[in-house]
Design an enzyme around this catalytic site. Sequence first.
Site, PDB file in Angstrom:
ATOM      1  N   TYR A   1       1.850  13.522  14.061  1.00  0.00           N
ATOM      2  CA  TYR A   1       2.483  12.549  13.163  1.00  0.00           C
ATOM      3  C   TYR A   1       3.263  11.512  13.961  1.00  0.00           C
ATOM      4  CZ  TYR A   1       5.541  10.590   9.586  1.00  0.00           C
ATOM      5  OH  TYR A   1       6.214   9.727   8.756  1.00  0.00           O
TER       6      TYR A   1
ATOM      7  N   THR B   1       3.027   3.495  -5.002  1.00  0.00           N
ATOM      8  CA  THR B   1       3.152   4.109  -6.320  1.00  0.00           C
ATOM      9  C   THR B   1       4.183   5.236  -6.356  1.00  0.00           C
ATOM     10  OG1 THR B   1       1.290   5.604  -5.829  1.00  0.00           O
ATOM     11  CG2 THR B   1       0.792   3.527  -6.968  1.00  0.00           C
ATOM     12  N   SER B   2       4.877   5.456  -5.256  1.00  0.00           N
ATOM     13  CA  SER B   2       5.928   6.477  -5.227  1.00  0.00           C
ATOM     14  C   SER B   2       6.888   6.181  -4.089  1.00  0.00           C
ATOM     15  CB  SER B   2       5.331   7.888  -5.051  1.00  0.00           C
ATOM     16  OG  SER B   2       4.712   8.010  -3.786  1.00  0.00           O
TER      17      SER B   2
ATOM     18  N   ILE C   1       9.398   5.227  -1.247  1.00  0.00           N
ATOM     19  CA  ILE C   1       9.893   3.965  -0.687  1.00  0.00           C
ATOM     20  C   ILE C   1       9.059   2.789  -1.174  1.00  0.00           C
ATOM     21  CG2 ILE C   1      10.194   2.683   1.464  1.00  0.00           C
ATOM     22  CD1 ILE C   1      10.764   5.466   2.792  1.00  0.00           C
ATOM     23  N   GLY C   2       7.743   2.970  -1.247  1.00  0.00           N
ATOM     24  CA  GLY C   2       6.879   1.879  -1.681  1.00  0.00           C
ATOM     25  C   GLY C   2       7.178   1.431  -3.095  1.00  0.00           C
TER      26      GLY C   2
ATOM     27  N   SER D   1       8.410   5.254  11.879  1.00  0.00           N
ATOM     28  CA  SER D   1       9.183   6.459  11.596  1.00  0.00           C
ATOM     29  C   SER D   1      10.152   6.721  12.738  1.00  0.00           C
ATOM     30  CB  SER D   1       8.245   7.658  11.432  1.00  0.00           C
ATOM     31  OG  SER D   1       8.963   8.870  11.317  1.00  0.00           O
TER      32      SER D   1
ATOM     33  N   THR E   1       0.860  -1.177   0.000  1.00  0.00           N
ATOM     34  CA  THR E   1       0.000   0.000   0.000  1.00  0.00           C
ATOM     35  C   THR E   1       0.903   1.237   0.000  1.00  0.00           C
ATOM     36  OG1 THR E   1      -0.182   0.209   2.422  1.00  0.00           O
ATOM     37  CG2 THR E   1      -1.742  -1.265   1.302  1.00  0.00           C
TER      38      THR E   1
END
Length: 249
Positions: free
Chosen positions: A150, A15-16, A18-19, A137, A12
Site C-alpha cells: 500500500y 461516493t464515500s 473524503i471524496g 498517504s 473519482t
Amino acid sequence: MTRFKDKRILITGGTSGIGLATAKRIVAEGGEVAVTGVTQDHLDEAGRDLPSGSLVLRNDASDPEAAKDLAEKIKDQMGQIDGAYLNAGFGKNMATEDVDADGFDAMMDVNVRGVALQMAALKPLIKDGGAVLVTSSVAPYLGGAKGAIYAASKASCLAMARSWSKDLAPRNIRVNAVAPGPIETNFFDALGKGGDEAEDMKKQIAEAVPLGRMGKPDEVAAVTCFLLSDDASYVSGSEYMVDGGMTLR
C-alpha cells in the site's frame, strides 16, 4: 464562499468518505460535481446526498478500460472540466510473507495504474488554468510492518503527481497531492474489523497522533477544496499532509 461558482469538478472515488465530503463542499460553494464509485450502497448514498444535476457514475478503476469510458461520459455530459480529483483507491494490510502476485496486482491496478490511466484519458478535458489533485498517504512515511505494498502504491501517486505538475505547467494546470492520516471513514469495514476490535484499533491509532484523535472527512475536504480552488493558484507539485501531526513523530 463561492470559490467553485461555474466550475465543474470530477472526483473519482467520490461516493464515500473524503471524496464525498469534498463533493458536498464543492456543491455548497457553487460548483457542479461528477463522482464515481463501485459499491451500490455508496452510489445510492451519493445520489441522495448530492443535488439534482450531479453525475453519479459507476466506474471501476481496476478495469483498464474504465478510464476511457469515464472520459467519454464526462465529455458527453459535462464537456470541459475545471478540475479532477483522482481519489479512487483502497488499502489492505499484507504481511511480508503473505504478499503474492494477485494481492500485489489488485492494489497496484487501482492505486497506480488506475490513476495513471485516468490522468491520460482526462488530460484533454481539463481546462487550461484548472487543477488536478491526487490522493497519496502518510503510509510511505510511517513504514507500517504490513503496509509495504500500500505504501509503495501511494508513493507512486505522489511521484506521478510531481511529474504531471511539470507536464501540465505550460497550460497553467496545477497538480498536487493530499496525504491523509487516520480518518474516520469506512476503513475498518474494509479491513473486516468491527465492534471492540475496531474500537481498540482506533484507540491505538489516536494515541499515535499528536492531536490525540482521528481526523474527519470534512477536515481533509477543507484542504482538498483549497488545492482544487483558485486560492491555491501558486501551489503545484506539492503534497499536503492532513494527519494531525502524525508524520512528525
